[in-house]
Each structure stands twice: as structure tokens, then as C-alpha cells.
Enzyme design. Structure first.
Site, PDB file in Angstrom:
ATOM      1  N   LYS A 166       2.700  -7.563  -5.455  1.00  0.00           N
ATOM      2  CA  LYS A 166       3.615  -6.424  -5.466  1.00  0.00           C
ATOM      3  C   LYS A 166       4.170  -6.255  -6.865  1.00  0.00           C
ATOM      4  O   LYS A 166       4.318  -7.239  -7.601  1.00  0.00           O
ATOM      5  CB  LYS A 166       4.790  -6.669  -4.500  1.00  0.00           C
ATOM      6  CG  LYS A 166       5.491  -5.390  -4.104  1.00  0.00           C
ATOM      7  CD  LYS A 166       4.743  -4.714  -2.979  1.00  0.00           C
ATOM      8  CE  LYS A 166       5.464  -3.517  -2.429  1.00  0.00           C
ATOM      9  NZ  LYS A 166       4.909  -3.177  -1.100  1.00  0.00           N
TER      10      LYS A 166
HETATM   11  N1  GLU Z   1       3.023  -0.182  -0.796  1.00  0.00           N
HETATM   12  C1  GLU Z   1       2.290  -0.158   0.436  1.00  0.00           C
HETATM   13  C2  GLU Z   1       2.661  -1.350   1.293  1.00  0.00           C
HETATM   14  O1  GLU Z   1       3.727  -1.893   1.195  1.00  0.00           O
HETATM   15  C3  GLU Z   1       0.800   0.027   0.218  1.00  0.00           C
HETATM   16  C4  GLU Z   1       0.098  -1.086  -0.492  1.00  0.00           C
HETATM   17  C5  GLU Z   1      -1.348  -0.793  -0.827  1.00  0.00           C
HETATM   18  O2  GLU Z   1      -1.868   0.223  -0.402  1.00  0.00           O
HETATM   19  O3  GLU Z   1      -1.930  -1.618  -1.536  1.00  0.00           O
HETATM   20  O4  GLU Z   1       1.933  -1.760   2.163  1.00  0.00           O
END
Ligand code: GLU
Length: 477
Positions: free
Chosen positions: A107
Site C-alpha cells: 500500500k
Molecule cells: N485500493 C484498493 C483496495 O484497497 C484497490 C487495490 C488494487 O486494485 O490494487 O483494495
């Protein structure tokens, strides 16, 4: 958000992990290896804006590299901090394992108020942040693939993809360095609404099992269920829109930054969103419903289903005991704290956990990544072949009916639907639906079969952790 007297978001995720791991037969060494966050990179960089240098702080955290690339969004918010990014990266590991997207968890975040800067300034900031991450392989199609999260969207992903392509001019797979791009820049149909669509598919699957619905002291299907949605951002908006327009749910309240709208007969989600778009993102003044300023109190109103779709920690020890919803689906990441989870469980509230409920985004991101690596749009080869086969059958049936004087006739609606081959959007929806159903079934099997498993969250962790553990074991760890 850190609630006083409660563990931090990161600790909360670990405590939930520990609850599950206690019920598993795993060596303490492996358990610890999976729990910890592998690395967190912090970067501070300057950008010359409005005649002076502004310094920004950003993060990219890698929780687990048991599979690569690692995957997870990039968040733009003033509240971004290392603890939050690490908690979200850990959730990505478990989420990806649960829905079988072949990624580790990661993240990113940038401490910024995106509303404070204009588009050109945001582009400069994003490109500079991306540059810092790309040069350390923290954005790379084979190693680390970001996506949108709170405060970011297609536009930011297009800038990141372009920045990567500029710095890696011979990488034929450059587009796969980030997902959530706009369709004209290598994205995929259906990604924008994917997380909200996933919430809808998750609920449809839950309501297919009357015994699960009964555990939430509810009955019947989604039709007529009274729903409170917190957050009308990308996830909350799409989930509420689909549930009300396609499944007959009644959206009795929408909670946003400046309070909440209430309507006994149900809010028109599209209309509310149009209002917000035209009014600086505010609900106040919306003419077709009652507005109250205390949005947080509305979380405690009676309803059948509560959908927190904004921030972590909104249901905490401060309000958990007063929550009346018998069913909560966590469209946001971490909206229920560890302490609140315990209170709600004791009250018999069923929680469909975040790592499952909001996995639609990363699932369609997976499809986008595969599309970028295969350099071809889904459906391009087979769509017309599929239509030709269907046409053969329709023509043969019509010929038989005429030859044998059977008097059959196929309805125009049936013919149109049967003769339409699957395009990319249809395939994305099919893949997402299948993913959400399969993952739910894996969770509920453990929930129902094991007497020591009380709730869907622990069931979800058990499924995920077992899969991550199996990958580590096969690597010889
Ligand atoms: N930010 C989104 C999540 O928390 C999508 C992550 C992604 O598509 O890699 O799942």
C-alpha cells in the site's frame, strides 16, 4: 484515525490476525513471518509550486512478498501515516489471498489534501512521487503494482503509467506497472465501479443462503432492505447506486463529511451524487431529503444493512454498543475497530469483512494487469465466434420450426440477448461475480463447519492465512 483507548489501525489488524491464528495449527515462526510488514519506504521530496518549494511525505509499504508483484492502492489524504499504510498493506495481503489474485500485499500513501491543489500541480506532485518509487522498483509491473485508493483515481494512475513509461522506454510491459488506468490509457472496462460492484455481488451471494441471512436476524432477499451508506465516494456511490437501482434496496440515509441525508422512502443515489458534484461535495441544501449535521449519530439509526464506505475506525468503542444494524458490510478498509468488532459480535451483528467485501477493486485490477501483459482486450478473439455459434443454433431452431410446422417463435428479446457475444465488460463482470461467489463459499464453509469459528472475519483470515502459509511452505520456509 486513532481512537483514544483503542489499539492503532495496524495493531487492530494484527489482533484480528491473532484471533484467527490461535485457531490454526501453525508454527510460531511462520505465524510471525506472515504477520510482520516486510518493509516500509518513506520518502520526502520537494516540488516547486506557486513560487516556493513544498515538501511532501509519501510511503510505500510492502507487507508480504510471498507472491509478486505486490499489489495495493495509493492513498492521497492528510491523515496518511506509516501505521495506516502498514495496516492497509497487511489487509491487501489477506485480501489478495482470499480472492485468489496472485499478488502479495502492499500500500502507498501521500500526505496531501488533494483539494488544495489544482490539476496541473497534482500532476507535478504525482509524477515526482512516482519517480521516487519507480527508481526503487516500488512501482514495477513484475514487482509492485499500485492502483487507486482514497483521493486518487484514473487520472493519477494515467500520470504514474506515463511516468514509468518515460523512465523505462524499452519495457514492453510498461502499462502493467499500475492498474485503475482510464480505458484509453491501457485500463479495463468496469474497473472504476469494480469495488462497488463487488460489494453488490458479495451481498447477493450472502442473501443466497437463508441460514446465513437468519444469523443476521433478517429474512428474504435484498429487495426492500433498508440501507445506510456512509461515504458517497467511488465505493459507496457505486454500491448504493447498484443496490438501489438493481436490487430494490431502499437507501434511507447517506452520511458524508457535512452530515447526513435522511429519507424514509429512499434516496435517489444518482441525484444526490449530482447534487454533491455541483455543490463542492456537500450534502447540505439538497432539496429532496432531510439534512442533519450530526452524521456520526446516523450510523446508529435503525436499518437492515449498514455500509461503511469511507474511513477506517468509524465504528469504534465509542459507538459500537449503540449500532442497531444487524448486518454490516465493510466496503471501506478497517471501518470497525478490533474492540468494536468484539462488542458487535456479542450483540449478534453479522459483519461481512473488508478483506472480502471490498475485494472487487483488486480483482478487476488483476484482470487489467493480465490484459496489459497479454496486450489484447478481453473478448477480442472469441466474441464474434461466440455470436456465430449462437446464430447457427437460432437459425437451426427456426428452420426446424418452419419445416415441421411447429409454430415456435423465439422472442426478439431472447434472440438479442442470446446472439450477443461477451465483450470486455461482460467478461469482467462474469469474472468478478465468480470471484466473489467462490471466495464467499470458502469463508462460509469454515464459518459453518467449525464450531470454534464464530464469525466471517475469522473465517476469512483462516482461508487467507492458510493460503499464504502454503505458499511460504512451498518456498521452503
Ligand atoms: N485500493 C484498493 C483496495 O484497497 C484497490 C487495490 C488494487 O486494485 O490494487 O483494495
Amino acid at each position: 484515525m486513532q481512537i483514544s483507548g483503542e489499539p492503532s489501525f495496524r495493531e487492530s489488524v494484527d489482533l484480528m490476525f491473532n484471533r484467527a491464528v490461535k485457531l490454526m495449527d501453525m508454527s510460531p515462526g511462520l505465524e510471525q513471518k506472515i504477520r510482520v510488514c516486510n518493509s516500509t519506504y518513506t520518502v520526502r521530496f520537494g516540488v516547486r509550486l506557486r513560487g516556493k518549494i513544498e515538501t511532501f511525505t509519501g510511503y510505500r509499504s510492502v507487507h508480504s512478498e510471498h507472491m509478486e508483484p505486490v499489489k495495493g492502492g495509493i492513498r492521497y489524504a492528510l491523515s496518511v501515516n506509516q501505521n495506516e499504510v502498514e495496516a492497509l498493506a497487511a489487509l491487501m495481503t489477506y485480501k489478495c489471498a482470499l480472492v485468489e489474485t496472485p499478488f502479495g500485499g502492499s500500500k502507498g500513501g501521500l500526505c496531501i489534501d488533494p483539494r488544495a491543489w489544482d490539476e496541473h500541480e497534482l500532476e507535478q506532485i504525482t509524477r515526482r512521487f512516482a519517480y521516487e518509487l519507480i527508481k526503487r522498483d516500488l512501482i514495477n509491473p513484475a514487482q509492485n503494482v499500485p492502483a487507486p485508493d482514497m483521493g486518487t483515481g484514473e487520472r493519477e494512475m494515467a500520470w504514474i503509467a506515463d511516468q514509468y513509461a518515460r523512465m523505462n522506454t524499452t519495457d514492453i510491459n510498461a502499462k502493467a506497472c499500475v492498474t485503475g488506468k482510464p480505458p484509453h490509457a491501457g485500463g479495463i472496462q468496469g474497473r472504476v465501479e469494480a469495488t462497488g460492484r463487488g460489494v453488490q455481488y458479495a451481498l447477493r451471494e450472502f442473501f443466497r443462503y437463508p441460514e446465513d441471512v437468519a444469523k443476521a436476524r433478517l429474512s428474504g432477499g435484498l429487495e426492500g432492505k433498508r440501507v445506510i451508506v456512509q461515504g458517497l465516494g467511488n465505493v459507496g456511490y457505486h454500491a448504493a447506486k447498484f443496490l438501489s437501482e438493481e436490487d430494490g434496496c431502499i437507501i434511507t440515509s447517506i452520511i458524508e463529511r457535512d452530515g447526513a441525508l435522511l429519507s424514509d422512502t429512499g434516496l435517489d443515489v444518482e441525484d444526490v451524487r449530482q447534487w454533491m458534484n455541483a455543490n463542492d461535495g456537500l450534502l447540505a441544501g439538497y432539496p429532496k431529503a432531510r439534512h442533519v449535521e450530526d452524521g456520526a449519530a446516523v450510523l446508529e439509526e435503525a436499518c437492515d444493512l449498514l455500509i461503511p464506505a469511507a474511513m477506517e475506525g468509524v465504528i469504534n468503542l465509542g459507538n459500537a454498543a449503540r449500532i442497531k444494524a444487524p448486518l454490516i458490510i465493510e466496503a471501506a478498509n478497517g471501518p470497525v475497530t478490533y474492540g468494536a468488532d468484539e462488542v458487535l459480535r456479542q450483540k449478534g451483528v453479522v459483519i461481512i469483512p473488508d478483506m472480502y467485501a471490498n475485494a472487487g477493486g483488486v480483482t478487476v485490477s488483476y484482470f487489467e494487469w493480465v490484459k496489459n501483459l497479454s496486450h489484447i482486450r478481453f473478448g477480442r478473439m472469441q466474441r464474434r465466434a461466440e455470436e456465430a455459434r449462437s446464430r447457427l443454433l437460432v437459425e437451426e431452431l427456426e428452420r426446424l420450426s418452419a419445416d415441421q410446422h411447429l409454430g415456435w417463435s423465439l422472442t426478439a428479446d431472447f434472440k438479442e440477448r442470446f446472439l450477443t457475444g461477451s465483450d470486455e465488460l461482460a467478461l469482467v463482470r462474469s469474472g468478478l461475480d465468480d470471484t466473489m461467489r467462490t471466495a464467499y463459499q470458502a469463508m462460509r464453509k469454515i464459518w459453518h463447519e467449525r464450531d470454534d469459528v464464530e464469525d466471517l472475519r475469522v473465517a476469512a483470515y483462516i482461508v487467507s492465512i492458510s493460503r499464504v502459509a502454503a505458499t511460504y511452505r512451498s518456498k521452503g520456509l
